[in-house]
Design an enzyme around this catalytic site. Sequence first.
Site, PDB file in Angstrom:
ATOM      1  N   LYS A   1      -8.125  10.436   3.093  1.00 19.33           N
ATOM      2  CA  LYS A   1      -6.722   9.728   3.345  1.00 19.33           C
ATOM      3  C   LYS A   1      -5.600  10.058   2.467  1.00 19.33           C
ATOM      4  O   LYS A   1      -5.655   9.927   1.069  1.00 19.33           O
ATOM      5  CB  LYS A   1      -7.129   7.552   3.049  1.00 19.33           C
ATOM      6  CG  LYS A   1      -6.266   7.050   3.881  1.00 19.33           C
ATOM      7  CD  LYS A   1      -6.636   5.790   3.040  1.00 19.33           C
ATOM      8  CE  LYS A   1      -5.977   5.269   2.694  1.00 19.33           C
ATOM      9  NZ  LYS A   1      -4.748   5.329   2.212  1.00 19.33           N
TER      10      LYS A   1
ATOM     11  N   GLY B   1      -4.142   8.159  -8.231  1.00 20.06           N
ATOM     12  CA  GLY B   1      -3.074   7.104  -7.525  1.00 20.06           C
ATOM     13  C   GLY B   1      -2.988   6.167  -8.886  1.00 20.06           C
ATOM     14  O   GLY B   1      -3.239   6.278 -10.417  1.00 20.06           O
TER      15      GLY B   1
ATOM     16  N   THR C   1      -5.980   0.496  -9.120  1.00 23.00           N
ATOM     17  CA  THR C   1      -6.633   1.071  -7.444  1.00 23.00           C
ATOM     18  C   THR C   1      -7.533   1.463  -8.179  1.00 23.00           C
ATOM     19  O   THR C   1      -9.012   1.441  -7.740  1.00 23.00           O
ATOM     20  CB  THR C   1      -5.394   1.729  -6.820  1.00 23.00           C
ATOM     21  OG1 THR C   1      -4.255   1.270  -6.964  1.00 23.00           O
ATOM     22  CG2 THR C   1      -6.165   1.920  -5.685  1.00 23.00           C
TER      23      THR C   1
ATOM     24  N   GLU D   1      -7.970  10.054 -10.840  1.00 25.52           N
ATOM     25  CA  GLU D   1      -6.396  10.720 -11.693  1.00 25.52           C
ATOM     26  C   GLU D   1      -5.634   9.477 -11.506  1.00 25.52           C
ATOM     27  O   GLU D   1      -5.602   9.411 -10.770  1.00 25.52           O
ATOM     28  CB  GLU D   1      -6.073  11.332 -11.321  1.00 25.52           C
ATOM     29  CG  GLU D   1      -7.541  12.936 -11.064  1.00 25.52           C
ATOM     30  CD  GLU D   1      -7.537  13.277 -13.004  1.00 25.52           C
ATOM     31  OE1 GLU D   1      -6.810  13.979 -13.458  1.00 25.52           O
ATOM     32  OE2 GLU D   1      -8.378  14.198 -12.579  1.00 25.52           O
TER      33      GLU D   1
ATOM     34  N   CYS E   1       3.370  11.967 -12.048  1.00 25.54           N
ATOM     35  CA  CYS E   1       2.467  11.226 -13.248  1.00 25.54           C
ATOM     36  C   CYS E   1       3.065  12.034 -14.609  1.00 25.54           C
ATOM     37  O   CYS E   1       2.311  11.504 -15.525  1.00 25.54           O
ATOM     38  CB  CYS E   1       0.469  11.762 -13.087  1.00 25.54           C
ATOM     39  SG  CYS E   1       0.374  12.453 -12.403  1.00 25.54           S
TER      40      CYS E   1
ATOM     41  N   GLU F   1       4.119   1.779 -16.261  1.00 29.00           N
ATOM     42  CA  GLU F   1       4.651   3.030 -16.196  1.00 29.00           C
ATOM     43  C   GLU F   1       5.334   2.639 -14.917  1.00 29.00           C
ATOM     44  O   GLU F   1       5.139   1.920 -14.399  1.00 29.00           O
ATOM     45  CB  GLU F   1       3.693   3.554 -15.494  1.00 29.00           C
ATOM     46  CG  GLU F   1       3.850   4.886 -14.502  1.00 29.00           C
ATOM     47  CD  GLU F   1       2.413   5.714 -13.620  1.00 29.00           C
ATOM     48  OE1 GLU F   1       1.949   4.829 -12.985  1.00 29.00           O
ATOM     49  OE2 GLU F   1       2.318   6.755 -13.830  1.00 29.00           O
TER      50      GLU F   1
HETATM   51  P1  NAD Z   1      -1.480   3.612  -5.398  1.00 30.74           P
HETATM   52  O1  NAD Z   1      -3.345   3.611  -6.198  1.00 30.74           O
HETATM   53  O2  NAD Z   1      -1.090   2.482  -4.618  1.00 30.74           O
HETATM   54  O3  NAD Z   1      -2.266   4.511  -4.147  1.00 30.74           O
HETATM   55  C1  NAD Z   1      -3.066   6.024  -3.990  1.00 30.74           C
HETATM   56  C2  NAD Z   1      -3.844   6.017  -2.442  1.00 30.74           C
HETATM   57  O4  NAD Z   1      -4.490   4.619  -2.853  1.00 30.74           O
HETATM   58  C3  NAD Z   1      -3.111   5.391  -1.336  1.00 30.74           C
HETATM   59  O5  NAD Z   1      -3.537   6.657  -0.388  1.00 30.74           O
HETATM   60  C4  NAD Z   1      -3.351   4.289  -0.750  1.00 30.74           C
HETATM   61  O6  NAD Z   1      -3.086   3.908   0.084  1.00 30.74           O
HETATM   62  C5  NAD Z   1      -4.937   4.511  -2.134  1.00 30.74           C
HETATM   63  N1  NAD Z   1      -5.174   2.521  -1.861  1.00 30.74           N
HETATM   64  C6  NAD Z   1      -4.857   1.479  -2.048  1.00 30.74           C
HETATM   65  N2  NAD Z   1      -5.733   1.091  -2.373  1.00 30.74           N
HETATM   66  C7  NAD Z   1      -7.122   1.271  -2.172  1.00 30.74           C
HETATM   67  C8  NAD Z   1      -8.191   0.362  -1.745  1.00 30.74           C
HETATM   68  N3  NAD Z   1      -8.588  -0.924  -1.782  1.00 30.74           N
HETATM   69  N4  NAD Z   1      -9.100   1.072  -1.985  1.00 30.74           N
HETATM   70  C9  NAD Z   1      -9.632   3.067  -1.501  1.00 30.74           C
HETATM   71  N5  NAD Z   1      -8.422   3.389  -1.537  1.00 30.74           N
HETATM   72  C10 NAD Z   1      -6.832   2.768  -1.504  1.00 30.74           C
HETATM   73  O7  NAD Z   1      -0.302   4.973  -5.989  1.00 30.74           O
HETATM   74  P2  NAD Z   1       0.510   5.342  -5.542  1.00 30.74           P
HETATM   75  O8  NAD Z   1       1.414   4.215  -5.606  1.00 30.74           O
HETATM   76  O9  NAD Z   1       0.467   5.327  -3.984  1.00 30.74           O
HETATM   77  O10 NAD Z   1       0.836   6.549  -6.762  1.00 30.74           O
HETATM   78  C11 NAD Z   1       1.463   6.200  -7.812  1.00 30.74           C
HETATM   79  C12 NAD Z   1       0.347   6.361  -8.995  1.00 30.74           C
HETATM   80  O11 NAD Z   1      -0.028   7.222  -8.575  1.00 30.74           O
HETATM   81  C13 NAD Z   1       0.739   6.227  -9.602  1.00 30.74           C
HETATM   82  O12 NAD Z   1       0.218   5.371 -11.323  1.00 30.74           O
HETATM   83  C14 NAD Z   1       0.839   7.681 -10.359  1.00 30.74           C
HETATM   84  O13 NAD Z   1       1.236   8.572 -11.890  1.00 30.74           O
HETATM   85  C15 NAD Z   1      -0.239   8.142 -10.125  1.00 30.74           C
HETATM   86  N6  NAD Z   1      -0.662   9.689 -10.200  1.00 30.74           N
HETATM   87  C16 NAD Z   1      -1.671  10.090 -10.761  1.00 30.74           C
HETATM   88  C17 NAD Z   1      -1.800  11.201 -11.211  1.00 30.74           C
HETATM   89  C18 NAD Z   1      -2.684  11.485 -11.714  1.00 30.74           C
HETATM   90  O14 NAD Z   1      -2.919  12.959 -11.914  1.00 30.74           O
HETATM   91  N7  NAD Z   1      -3.480  11.511 -12.869  1.00 30.74           N
HETATM   92  C19 NAD Z   1      -1.314  12.005 -10.324  1.00 30.74           C
HETATM   93  C20 NAD Z   1       0.310  11.420  -9.438  1.00 30.74           C
HETATM   94  C21 NAD Z   1       0.093  10.000  -9.040  1.00 30.74           C
END
Ligand code: NAD
Length: 479
Positions: free
Chosen positions: A173, A226, A230, A248, A282, A383
Amino acid sequence: MTIKNFINGKFENPIHNHWIDNYCPANGEIYGKIPNASKEDVEKAYEAAEAAFPSWSETTLDERSRILIKISELLESNLQRFAEAESKDNGKPTSVAKTVDIPRAASNFRFFGNAITQFASESHESVGQQAMNYTLRQPIGVVGCISPWNLPLYLFTWKIAPAIAAGNCVVAKPSEVTPMTAYLLGEICNEAGLPKGVLNIVHGLGTTAGQAIIEHPNIKAISFTGGTATGAHIARIASPMFKKLSLELGGKNPNIIFDDCDYDEMLKTTVRSSFANQGQICLCGSRIFVEASIYEKFKIDFIAKVKQLKVGHPSDETTDIGALVSKQHLEKVLGYIEIAKHENGKVLCGGHQVTVEGFENGYYLQPAVIEVTTDECRVSQEEIFGPVVTIMPFNSEDEVIDMANKVKYGLSATLWTNNLKRSMKMSNKLKVGIVWVNTWMLRDLRTPFGGVKASGVGREGGFEALRFFTEAKNVCIKY
Ligand code: NAD
């Protein structure tokens, strides 16, 4: 433009006919709709993946490799189309999508297409006991891959490629905020001859489609990138079901600048590490610490360069900073500018919305540099994930190490110094998963990638990813 789920090699409407609007960040308009997949859609995707598994897991490594490399080539030959789609969906400059996001997505498939042919397991002879042990590295079965919106296809494929290379079948997804290139990937997979059901892509909200994936009793591993909150939620659901987890998560990365660095190189790269992709990476170095002896000079030079960054429409080739990904995200980032002011932070430049002619409802923000007097303020600890950095001076190595580590995250750090001993000593002491010395975001896909503390658990990249997507089984033979 209507996006559909990709299940068993076919594009399908969601079973319950629930849809979400898809926005274009550059003009704030709705330009399409995407499925909000339900538990039933995820079940259908799972069944397709489960049915495909016996054959895919027995497919030769040469054949898997050939298909992955074919996907990579097709992404390359569709570069312009994918880059435009990514940019429209996310708000990032098309030039960035074209030089970073889509080429990297293609590299992910090529890299893991090659890596799987080199992946090996161990054997151990039990000396004196007349027994030989060998370890099998077997695919897990059906795995789940969930990715965020900042580097949409880049991060989506960073999970999918090793998962299928290792012989798993996938229910994936992408973020509901940026679903477009994941949708287009389905077509390419069919064209490349990926057998139906090996990769299934469902779209929709985290709380519905995502939740159904993490709760599914037979999806045995979850690779998630993400936000930290989450990630914690996913761990709470998935851990008691004993799923394998790779998380991650967020970052708040220090960029530490000593006065003995190559100044011009540091300045140029620091502008990039602060604001590339609108600061929505990130790995961005959003906490800048500068040695006191060059602090005033750095401040003047840095601000002059940041003021030159052109905020504009993503498709304009002269644009440096495109639109933020969504209205909610823009509001969150603006909220942090207010918090900074209340905390006695001094906004040295930017931090206000920008109106781009002809695209007045787009989500544009002038990149902000905030001078802080303590690293413990919220803007230096939380963040923000936008075009906002804090700067402050430091006086000694010990002081700056202490400040760099005094944050809940531990993803990456950047060091600027030509003192070899110092760079090695500090690299040892920084509590992060990745340290860059005199560079930033220089990636070799063979290296372990991931964070410590609230930045996650597990490592992606190279054989680490192939190890995650396989189970080790030891066979002991007495002779
Ligand atoms: P998010 O956690 O809101 O969403 C990420 C994904 O998780 C989306 O596809 C979302 O639909 C899904 N999701 C949300 N709730 C869920 C649930 N209950 N069950 C399963 N899936 C669920 O994050 P975002 O706003 O899309 O992205 C930004 C974040 O991602 C920032 O914190 C950033 O630092 C992090 N990020 C980390 C890395 C890394 O490699 N460490 C890389 C890129 C982004």
